[in-house]
Design an enzyme around this catalytic site. Structure first.
Site, PDB file in Angstrom:
ATOM      1  N   HIS A 195      45.404  41.655  51.901  1.00  0.00           N
ATOM      2  CA  HIS A 195      46.277  42.234  52.933  1.00  0.00           C
ATOM      3  C   HIS A 195      47.693  42.336  52.375  1.00  0.00           C
ATOM      4  CE1 HIS A 195      48.488  42.984  56.504  1.00  0.00           C
ATOM      5  NE2 HIS A 195      49.058  41.796  56.490  1.00  0.00           N
ATOM      6  N   TYR A 209      27.157  55.800  37.523  1.00  0.00           N
ATOM      7  CA  TYR A 209      27.897  55.509  36.283  1.00  0.00           C
ATOM      8  C   TYR A 209      29.074  54.566  36.462  1.00  0.00           C
ATOM      9  CZ  TYR A 209      25.581  59.914  35.190  1.00  0.00           C
ATOM     10  OH  TYR A 209      24.674  60.903  35.050  1.00  0.00           O
TER      11      TYR A 209
HETATM   12 ZN   LIG Z   1      50.780  41.251  57.466  1.00  0.00          ZN
END
Ligand SMILES: [Zn+2]
Length: 213
Positions: A93, A211
């Site tokens: 995050h 691939y």
């Molecule tokens: Zn945050």
């Protein structure tokens, strides 16, 4: 020590957040397998390169703190709630600037470049809720599910990326950040970004599956 390899991965990869997100705003976590019941997560309030393996907090997917000298990130409820709902092994995050510009504008990222398939056919925007709440985690999971994507912008907040492992999650965070930049710079130049068709994206997905990238 419980979750030793996951805690080592947090120590090893946390410094990479410094290149992505301002101040100490980012966080990452590594789960005990894709369906494990606990995860290691960056601690709160310390620089990304200033803690050691036994400092790293370990938290259950129920949100209960289990181990570690330092207190976990304030955004731990989001990580726990995502792990309760999704079979993923790592979460990154950030408040990285180009992705956060998209989040501020509530603007999803369309398929302007083939590399988007690393996270899906588009990057959606999850509805705002206060940070650290279960409500926010629900919005994030819903946005990713509806878009069939492993990344989402979060309204007026930032970016969340999930993957099977932390290396992939970080790599894909860089991909989304650079695609958000490409999209915004193209528009800032007064040009209209063109998108790839669903058929073109399917062809890229097939190549990725056979691939790799
Ligand atoms: Zn945050």
């Amino acid at each position: 020590m419980i979750l030793e390899s996951q805690r080592r991965a947090v120590v090893e990869h946390a410094p990479e957040l410094a290149a992505l997100t301002p101040g100490r705003t980012g966080n990452l976590s590594v789960r005990d397998g894709a369906s494990g019941d606990a995860f290691a997560v960056t601690p709160t309030g310390v620089p990304y390169d200033s803690f050691e393996v036994d400092d790293v907090p370990v938290v259950g997917v129920d949100g209960d703190r289990r181990d570690g000298e330092m207190a976990p990130s304030s955004e731990v409820p989001m990580h726990a709630a995502i792990y309760r709902r999704e079979d993923v092994g790592a979460i990154v995050h950030t408040h990285s600037p180009w992705s956060t510009a998209m989040a501020v504008a509530h603007e999803p990222l369309p398929p302007i470049h083939y590399m988007i398939v690393a996270v899906g056919k588009r990057v959606p925007v999850a509805e705002y809720a206060p940070y650290g709440t279960d409500e926010l985690a629900e919005h994030i999971v819903r946005a990713m599910d509806e878009a069939d994507a492993t990344a989402t912008f979060v309204e007026n907040h930032g970016l969340v990326v999930t993957a099977s492992d932390i290396e992939t999650a970080l790599e894909n965070t860089h991909h989304v950040e650079s695609l958000a930049r490409l999209y915004l710079e193209t528009r800032a130049a007064g040009l209209e970004p063109r998108t790839l068709s669903d058929e073109q994206l399917e062809t890229v997905l097939e190549k990725f599956e056979s691939y790799g990238q």
